[in-house]
Design a protein around this motif. Structure first.
Motif, PDB file in Angstrom:
ATOM      1  N   VAL B  90      53.397  21.869 -12.630  1.00  0.00           N
ATOM      2  CA  VAL B  90      54.283  21.713 -13.889  1.00  0.00           C
ATOM      3  C   VAL B  90      54.639  20.176 -14.205  1.00  0.00           C
ATOM      4  CG1 VAL B  90      56.367  22.469 -14.914  1.00  0.00           C
ATOM      5  CG2 VAL B  90      55.117  23.853 -13.709  1.00  0.00           C
ATOM      6  N   VAL B  91      54.772  19.537 -13.250  1.00  0.00           N
ATOM      7  CA  VAL B  91      55.177  18.111 -13.261  1.00  0.00           C
ATOM      8  C   VAL B  91      53.811  17.415 -13.872  1.00  0.00           C
ATOM      9  CG1 VAL B  91      55.526  15.906 -12.238  1.00  0.00           C
ATOM     10  CG2 VAL B  91      56.736  17.893 -11.364  1.00  0.00           C
ATOM     11  N   GLN B  92      52.624  17.673 -13.138  1.00  0.00           N
ATOM     12  CA  GLN B  92      51.661  17.052 -13.861  1.00  0.00           C
ATOM     13  C   GLN B  92      51.288  17.615 -15.405  1.00  0.00           C
ATOM     14  OE1 GLN B  92      49.839  14.787 -11.980  1.00  0.00           O
ATOM     15  NE2 GLN B  92      48.406  14.544 -13.795  1.00  0.00           N
ATOM     16  N   LEU B  93      51.334  18.822 -15.481  1.00  0.00           N
ATOM     17  CA  LEU B  93      51.444  19.415 -17.130  1.00  0.00           C
ATOM     18  C   LEU B  93      52.105  18.595 -17.927  1.00  0.00           C
ATOM     19  CD1 LEU B  93      50.540  21.697 -18.780  1.00  0.00           C
ATOM     20  CD2 LEU B  93      52.660  22.898 -18.222  1.00  0.00           C
ATOM     21  N   ARG B  94      53.586  18.535 -17.597  1.00  0.00           N
ATOM     22  CA  ARG B  94      54.413  17.599 -18.399  1.00  0.00           C
ATOM     23  C   ARG B  94      54.163  16.129 -18.748  1.00  0.00           C
ATOM     24  NH1 ARG B  94      59.604  20.859 -16.189  1.00  0.00           N
ATOM     25  NH2 ARG B  94      59.019  22.638 -16.932  1.00  0.00           N
ATOM     26  N   ALA B  95      53.175  15.791 -17.728  1.00  0.00           N
ATOM     27  CA  ALA B  95      52.615  14.338 -17.948  1.00  0.00           C
ATOM     28  C   ALA B  95      51.440  14.213 -19.034  1.00  0.00           C
ATOM     29  CB  ALA B  95      52.257  13.555 -16.661  1.00  0.00           C
ATOM     30  N   ARG B  96      50.853  15.599 -18.755  1.00  0.00           N
ATOM     31  CA  ARG B  96      49.523  15.832 -19.704  1.00  0.00           C
ATOM     32  C   ARG B  96      49.925  16.063 -21.009  1.00  0.00           C
ATOM     33  NH1 ARG B  96      45.335  19.405 -16.694  1.00  0.00           N
ATOM     34  NH2 ARG B  96      44.168  18.948 -18.642  1.00  0.00           N
ATOM     35  N   VAL B  97      51.200  16.956 -21.194  1.00  0.00           N
ATOM     36  CA  VAL B  97      51.698  17.342 -22.505  1.00  0.00           C
ATOM     37  C   VAL B  97      53.124  16.966 -22.735  1.00  0.00           C
ATOM     38  CG1 VAL B  97      52.154  19.310 -23.710  1.00  0.00           C
ATOM     39  CG2 VAL B  97      50.213  19.433 -22.269  1.00  0.00           C
ATOM     40  N   GLY B  98      53.192  15.703 -22.977  1.00  0.00           N
ATOM     41  CA  GLY B  98      54.393  14.945 -23.117  1.00  0.00           C
ATOM     42  C   GLY B  98      55.350  15.360 -24.260  1.00  0.00           C
ATOM     43  N   MET B  99      56.600  15.156 -24.257  1.00  0.00           N
ATOM     44  CA  MET B  99      57.535  15.520 -25.119  1.00  0.00           C
ATOM     45  C   MET B  99      58.505  14.388 -25.638  1.00  0.00           C
ATOM     46  SD  MET B  99      59.327  19.132 -25.187  1.00  0.00           S
ATOM     47  CE  MET B  99      59.784  20.166 -26.685  1.00  0.00           C
ATOM     48  N   VAL B 100      58.705  14.714 -26.997  1.00  0.00           N
ATOM     49  CA  VAL B 100      59.836  13.596 -27.580  1.00  0.00           C
ATOM     50  C   VAL B 100      60.764  14.296 -28.359  1.00  0.00           C
ATOM     51  CG1 VAL B 100      59.897  12.006 -29.344  1.00  0.00           C
ATOM     52  CG2 VAL B 100      57.814  12.087 -27.992  1.00  0.00           C
ATOM     53  N   PHE B 101      61.960  14.204 -28.135  1.00  0.00           N
ATOM     54  CA  PHE B 101      63.263  15.058 -28.585  1.00  0.00           C
ATOM     55  C   PHE B 101      63.864  14.590 -29.720  1.00  0.00           C
ATOM     56  CE2 PHE B 101      62.248  15.802 -24.112  1.00  0.00           C
ATOM     57  CZ  PHE B 101      62.353  16.937 -23.891  1.00  0.00           C
ATOM     58  N   GLN B 102      64.769  15.507 -30.364  1.00  0.00           N
ATOM     59  CA  GLN B 102      65.503  14.979 -31.490  1.00  0.00           C
ATOM     60  C   GLN B 102      66.238  14.015 -31.386  1.00  0.00           C
ATOM     61  OE1 GLN B 102      67.712  18.438 -32.788  1.00  0.00           O
ATOM     62  NE2 GLN B 102      68.639  17.508 -34.431  1.00  0.00           N
ATOM     63  N   LYS B 103      67.259  13.679 -30.298  1.00  0.00           N
ATOM     64  CA  LYS B 103      67.933  12.409 -30.119  1.00  0.00           C
ATOM     65  C   LYS B 103      67.161  11.671 -29.093  1.00  0.00           C
ATOM     66  CE  LYS B 103      72.265  11.878 -29.487  1.00  0.00           C
ATOM     67  NZ  LYS B 103      73.614  12.095 -29.029  1.00  0.00           N
ATOM     68  N   PRO B 104      67.061  10.304 -29.643  1.00  0.00           N
ATOM     69  CA  PRO B 104      66.331   9.526 -28.651  1.00  0.00           C
ATOM     70  C   PRO B 104      67.174   9.408 -27.456  1.00  0.00           C
ATOM     71  CG  PRO B 104      66.903   8.374 -30.943  1.00  0.00           C
ATOM     72  CD  PRO B 104      67.463   9.874 -30.714  1.00  0.00           C
ATOM     73  N   ASN B 105      66.409   9.625 -26.166  1.00  0.00           N
ATOM     74  CA  ASN B 105      67.151   9.585 -24.978  1.00  0.00           C
ATOM     75  C   ASN B 105      66.665   8.744 -23.961  1.00  0.00           C
ATOM     76  OD1 ASN B 105      64.761  11.092 -24.892  1.00  0.00           O
ATOM     77  ND2 ASN B 105      65.429  12.869 -23.614  1.00  0.00           N
ATOM     78  N   PRO B 106      66.762   7.364 -24.479  1.00  0.00           N
ATOM     79  CA  PRO B 106      65.898   6.333 -23.186  1.00  0.00           C
ATOM     80  C   PRO B 106      66.943   6.462 -21.839  1.00  0.00           C
ATOM     81  CG  PRO B 106      67.280   5.290 -24.790  1.00  0.00           C
ATOM     82  CD  PRO B 106      67.271   6.806 -25.384  1.00  0.00           C
ATOM     83  N   PHE B 107      66.108   6.044 -20.854  1.00  0.00           N
ATOM     84  CA  PHE B 107      66.968   6.031 -19.682  1.00  0.00           C
ATOM     85  C   PHE B 107      67.888   4.748 -19.698  1.00  0.00           C
ATOM     86  CE2 PHE B 107      62.667   7.428 -17.758  1.00  0.00           C
ATOM     87  CZ  PHE B 107      63.030   9.021 -17.773  1.00  0.00           C
ATOM     88  N   PRO B 108      69.183   4.828 -18.997  1.00  0.00           N
ATOM     89  CA  PRO B 108      69.864   3.676 -19.216  1.00  0.00           C
ATOM     90  C   PRO B 108      69.459   2.935 -18.342  1.00  0.00           C
ATOM     91  CG  PRO B 108      70.995   5.493 -18.074  1.00  0.00           C
ATOM     92  CD  PRO B 108      69.637   6.207 -18.515  1.00  0.00           C
ATOM     93  N   LYS B 109      68.096   2.138 -18.509  1.00  0.00           N
ATOM     94  CA  LYS B 109      67.575   1.194 -17.833  1.00  0.00           C
ATOM     95  C   LYS B 109      67.145   0.028 -18.798  1.00  0.00           C
ATOM     96  CE  LYS B 109      66.130   4.315 -13.911  1.00  0.00           C
ATOM     97  NZ  LYS B 109      66.405   3.262 -12.792  1.00  0.00           N
ATOM     98  N   SER B 110      66.248  -0.834 -18.319  1.00  0.00           N
ATOM     99  CA  SER B 110      65.760  -1.862 -19.202  1.00  0.00           C
ATOM    100  C   SER B 110      64.751  -1.213 -19.881  1.00  0.00           C
ATOM    101  CB  SER B 110      65.175  -2.926 -18.344  1.00  0.00           C
ATOM    102  OG  SER B 110      63.930  -2.437 -17.509  1.00  0.00           O
ATOM    103  N   ILE B 111      64.302  -1.871 -21.091  1.00  0.00           N
ATOM    104  CA  ILE B 111      62.967  -1.377 -21.895  1.00  0.00           C
ATOM    105  C   ILE B 111      61.808  -1.376 -21.151  1.00  0.00           C
ATOM    106  CG2 ILE B 111      61.659  -2.135 -23.824  1.00  0.00           C
ATOM    107  CD1 ILE B 111      64.147  -3.426 -24.902  1.00  0.00           C
ATOM    108  N   TYR B 112      61.643  -2.257 -20.139  1.00  0.00           N
ATOM    109  CA  TYR B 112      60.669  -2.228 -19.108  1.00  0.00           C
ATOM    110  C   TYR B 112      60.346  -0.952 -18.381  1.00  0.00           C
ATOM    111  CZ  TYR B 112      56.797  -3.998 -16.076  1.00  0.00           C
ATOM    112  OH  TYR B 112      55.907  -4.498 -15.186  1.00  0.00           O
ATOM    113  N   GLU B 113      61.671  -0.770 -17.736  1.00  0.00           N
ATOM    114  CA  GLU B 113      61.547   0.357 -16.811  1.00  0.00           C
ATOM    115  C   GLU B 113      61.670   1.706 -17.337  1.00  0.00           C
ATOM    116  OE1 GLU B 113      61.968   1.055 -13.413  1.00  0.00           O
ATOM    117  OE2 GLU B 113      61.214  -1.064 -13.412  1.00  0.00           O
ATOM    118  N   ASN B 114      61.805   1.794 -18.704  1.00  0.00           N
ATOM    119  CA  ASN B 114      61.839   3.035 -19.359  1.00  0.00           C
ATOM    120  C   ASN B 114      60.372   3.419 -19.565  1.00  0.00           C
ATOM    121  OD1 ASN B 114      63.965   4.667 -21.157  1.00  0.00           O
ATOM    122  ND2 ASN B 114      64.828   2.545 -20.864  1.00  0.00           N
TER     123      ASN B 114
END
Lengths: 231, 262
Positions: B90-114
């Motif tokens: 399933v982890v591999q599947l979600r890498a192959r089929v990615g998702m973008v959500f309604q509210k932008p949800n970047p990690f609280p990390k640097s742009i690079y790390e995101n």
């Protein structure tokens, strides 16, 4: 048809339909009165037809403005979109129909007063009546979104074309036999041609109505063997 | 099934759903949906709230697995392989089929790390230089590189909403997905940021299979080539976008897109 959630949209569509109905009614009356003026040699009525054409032109401008407003503010989709685009195209055609009626009226004073000497003139009122009914039915079809009525109008165009061919032959024969009437007969020929074009335009309106109502375009009509090439 | 007759079955679809049914406990949320997704067409899912479009989108990368009461029937394949098969990672599947959500949800990390986070856990980069390349490429494809290249160490959450959403798209792209699912990706964005995302969708078409759920019908009309209208868990109509918006076959589709629904 169900109403739009946004009531103002329905009001604008209704106003559009109302304007087109009025325009159609005026075009139909213009054809009728122009033919009546011709038959009766009524120069006053003919002048009235010419004057009334201004209102038809004004309605065209009003509809154009309203359609642009509806597209900009309501972003119409599907049948609504087809309706407003049809409305925009129909008014430009009906405006042309009005011009043809006006052109007929303008010829009335140019034809010699004693029309009894012009036998072929008797054919024109029936021809004008069929063309007027086509305009009437095409616009009724738009108001009622009636694809079947639109189809009936398209089929009826052949009647007007047949009338035209018949009038053309009759006038040519008449002119050969009565060279003194050539000037008047030439005007009658143009009048016949104007009516024939009105029939064609009513057919175009009917085709637009058919598309607006069904989303399908009608296949290209087969043309009868006309005496005159399409102009 | 009231699906319209136009056959939009694709010969070798990237993803293919057949007679998919989803249940939340006893309640059936999706009632037998079949649809194909390929790389050449953006597919938009439209329909009123609660119609099942988001639920169906989430079956395409098994996001519904996280809902305990959810149960999926039917078949969904990625390159012909059943994604609900026990052998599917399933982890591999979600890498192959990615998702973008309604509210932008970047990690609280640097742009690079995101961007780097995904490639790192999936072992896609051999070293720092390699990772730099992946980060630049992903941000370029997400249309964000020029705006952030001089501040890659700033926090991702410091970006504007539109930039954050493009960062999330870049993050999805970084793990080299084949399909990107977007669940109302612009509903929290202003019109300019929305236009940038829509332009980005155009640029990404062909490289990835893209499926977008949107409440904005104009957006569906602008970005997609295929549109699916869902209502009460059914796929009511699925067709070429220009047909759906000029001449829908189904009364329910027409009422919805012309603003006569409900």
């Amino acid at each position: 048809m169900a109403e739009h959630t946004i009531k103002a949209f329905d009001e604008e569509i209704d106003r559009l339909r109302g304007l087109i109905a009025e325009m159609g009614g005026r075009a139909e009356a213009a054809i009728e009165n122009a033919m009546l003026a011709l038959q009766r040699q009524d120069k006053v009525l003919a002048a009235q037809v010419v004057a009334d054409d201004k209102r038809i032109d004004a309605i065209e401008a009003e509809v154009e403005k309203l359609v642009i407003q509806v597209i900009a503010l309501r972003a119409p989709m599907a049948n609504d979109l087809r309706d407003v685009i049809a409305a925009l195209k129909i008014v430009s055609v009906v405006e042309r129909i009005g011009d043809y009626a006006k052109n007929i009226a303008k010829r009335v004073p140019l034809i010699a007063t004693n029309t009894r000497t012009l036998e072929p003139i008797s054919l024109l009122p029936s021809m004008g009546q069929v063309a007027g009914e086509m305009v009437h039915d095409a616009l009724n079809a738009f108001a009622a979104r009636d694809a079947d009525l639109a189809l009936a109008v398209v089929k009826r165009d052949q009647v007007v074309d047949d009338f035209y061919n018949s009038v053309f032959r009759t006038l040519v024969t008449f002119m050969v036999e009565n060279p003194k009437t050539i000037s008047e007969c030439a005007h009658l020929l143009f009048i016949a041609k104007n009516i024939e074009r009105i029939g064609d335009h009513a057919t175009n309106v009917a085709e637009m109505v058919y598309y607006a109502a069904t989303g399908q375009t009608l296949p290209e009509r087969e043309r009868g063997a006309d005496l005159q090439p399409e102009d | 099934m009231t699906q319209e007759q136009t056959d939009l079955t694709i010969a070798n679809p990237k993803m293919s759903a057949r007679d998919v049914k989803v249940f939340y406990g006893p309640k059936q949320a999706i009632k037998g949906v079949s649809i194909d997704v390929d790389m050449d067409h953006v597919t938009a899912f439209i329909g009123p709230s609660g119609c099942g479009k988001s639920t169906f989108l989430r079956t395409l990368n098994r996001m519904n697995d996280t809902v305990a009461s959810a149960r999926v029937e039917g078949e969904i394949t990625l390159d012909g392989e059943n994604i609900y098969a026990p052998t599917m990672d399933v982890v591999q599947l979600r890498a192959r089929v990615g998702m973008v959500f309604q509210k932008p949800n970047p990690f609280p990390k640097s742009i690079y790390e995101n961007i780097a986070y995904g490639p790192r856990i999936h072992g896609l980069a051999a070293g720092k230089a390699d990772m730099d390349v992946i980060v630049e490429k992903s941000l370029r494809r997400a249309g964000l590189w020029d705006e952030v290249k001089d501040r890659l160490n700033d926090s991702g959450t410091a970006l504007s909403g539109g930039q954050q959403q493009r960062l999330c798209i870049g993050r999805a792209i970084a793990v080299e997905p084949e399909v990107i699912l977007m669940d109302e990706p612009c509903s929290a964005l202003d019109p300019i940021a929305t236009a940038k995302i829509e332009e980005l969708i155009h640029e990404l078409r062909g490289r990835y299979g893209i499926v977008i759920v949107t409440h904005n019908m104009q957006q569906a009309a602008r970005v997609s080539q295929r549109t699916a209208f869902f209502h009460l868990g059914e796929l009511v109509e699925y067709g070429v976008t220009s047909d759906i918006f000029t001449n829908p076959r189904q009364e329910r589709t027409k009422d919805y897109i012309t603003g006569r629904y409900g």
